[in-house]
Design a protein around this motif. Structure first.
Motif, PDB file in Angstrom:
ATOM      1  N   PHE A   1       2.222  -2.235  14.931  1.00 42.71           N
ATOM      2  CA  PHE A   1       3.284  -1.291  14.614  1.00 42.71           C
ATOM      3  C   PHE A   1       2.733   0.105  14.352  1.00 42.71           C
ATOM      4  O   PHE A   1       1.572   0.269  14.002  1.00 42.71           O
TER       5      PHE A   1
ATOM      6  N   LEU B   1       4.866  -7.290  10.646  1.00 41.97           N
ATOM      7  CA  LEU B   1       6.109  -6.624  10.266  1.00 41.97           C
ATOM      8  C   LEU B   1       6.369  -6.720   8.770  1.00 41.97           C
ATOM      9  O   LEU B   1       6.954  -5.808   8.179  1.00 41.97           O
TER      10      LEU B   1
ATOM     11  N   PHE C   1       4.990  -3.749   7.205  1.00 46.39           N
ATOM     12  CA  PHE C   1       5.399  -2.489   7.835  1.00 46.39           C
ATOM     13  C   PHE C   1       5.986  -1.493   6.836  1.00 46.39           C
ATOM     14  O   PHE C   1       5.657  -0.303   6.852  1.00 46.39           O
TER      15      PHE C   1
END
Length: 349
Positions: free
Chosen positions: A120, A129, A132
């Motif tokens: 990312f 994620l 993130f």
């Protein structure tokens, strides 16, 4: 500065590992999952066994996504830089700005189809994620807050303890539960209902014009080596020949790898919803798709790390006729998904 932010993310995550793990086993799901697997997509990269999407987890994540409490002064939410009408990008800003109107260094990328991604940010600085969301929270020019302070603000509310209990079976608000709820919401942002999707799935509304068919053919020949699969990105990092600003260069992927071979390489963005996500490139230097295509046709700058696809047989760029440029733009318009940007389930609660 970027390196320090990523180190701060890692430090936060190590602390999170020591927290109580009451959120590891979500309550039994009630209702249909909002994440779904489009038949023309590859398999997800995200491990849903550790964080399945539930109605309650999704609603918690949605509320958090739109809540300014995640920032130091309560003015900046995730949605500030990731607006739904523009496929969750920061429309109209070449370089995104955050708290106190401070200017960042890059254009906020679209949040869509995250479950199918391995890395990312433009430089791939986060590999999961679930981690993130920490980076923008602690970034001094984005939200400029400490994660511990965010959790304390949530604990002081009436609704968040109840929402955490509905999602995880406990009113306890932990780092893990907070981050996983945001992941549940982002993983549900699946965009796979464009004209192109209907075309490849042979559905009503997917009939291509002759120009769109020509554009698809050109795309497959001259663009798909980087923008591959129906995600329209191969997830790699490449130097696409943008102008290098010598006084303040952004070294891209090399900031993370500390390898000069990665200088000026940035993550290949998905072209889905590209009609909604202007401006383009990591620094937002192009305002229109026509400018983007002109760059590849005649504006590529050479450098040691330039992607080989942009220097075949010693020729810079991708040769395109005026007709091919027009046909490509017509095809790219088929990647826009109007249902994605208007889905009320993704809007602020």
């Amino acid at each position: 500065m970027k390196k320090l932010i990523y180190l701060a993310v890692l430090s936060t995550l190590l602390v999170a590992c020591d927290e109580p793990s009451t959120v590891l086993n979500p309550v039994e799901e009630t209702g249909e999952k909002l994440f779904y697997q489009p038949e023309n997509f590859p398999q997800p990269s995200y491990d849903f066994s550790k964080n399945p999407v539930t109605d309650e987890g999704f609603e918690l994540g949605r509320k958090l996504f739109y809540d300014g409490k995640l920032s130091r002064d309560g003015t900046i939410s995730c949605a500030e830089c990731h607006s739904q009408p523009y496929a969750f990008t920061h429309h109209g800003h070449s370089i995104s700005h955050g708290i106190d109107d401070k200017i960042g260094t890059r254009n906020a990328p679209a949040i869509q189809n995250t479950a199918f991604m391995d890395l990312f940010f433009w430089d791939g600085g986060v590999f999961d994620l679930d981690f993130f969301s920490v980076a923008p929270i602690v970034n001094p020019v984005e939200m400029d807050e400490e994660l511990g302070n965010v959790l304390e603000k949530l604990r002081a509310t009436e609704d968040y303890p109840e929402m955490f209990k509905a999602a995880y079976g406990s009113e306890e608000i932990t780092t893990e539960g907070f981050l996983k709820a945001l992941s549940q919401f982002m993983n549900s942002l699946v965009s796979a209902n464009s004209k192109y999707d209907k075309y490849v799935r042979n559905e009503a509304g997917g009939e291509f014009t002759d120009q769109e068919i020509s554009g698809l053919s050109i795309f497959k020949t001259k663009c798909a080596s980087c923008h591959g699969t129906d995600l329209f990105t191969d997830g790699s990092f490449r130097n696409n020949g943008l102008q290098i600003y010598v006084r303040d260069p952004d070294f891209g992927r090399a900031i993370i790898t500390e390898n000069a071979a990665d200088n000026y390489k940035f993550k290949v963005p998905s072209l889905r919803n590209v009609g909604y996500t202007a401006p383009y490139m990591h620094d937002g230097q192009f305002l229109t798709l026509k400018q983007v295509i002109e760059h590849y046709a005649s504006g590529v700058n050479d450098s040691e790390t330039l992607d080989p696809e942009l220097k075949k047989n010693g020729v810079l760029g991708i040769p395109l006729t005026e007709t091919e440029k027009s046909d490509l733009i017509a095809f790219l318009a088929t990647l826009n998904d109007p249902t994605f940007i208007s889905n009320t389930a993704f809007a602020a609660p």
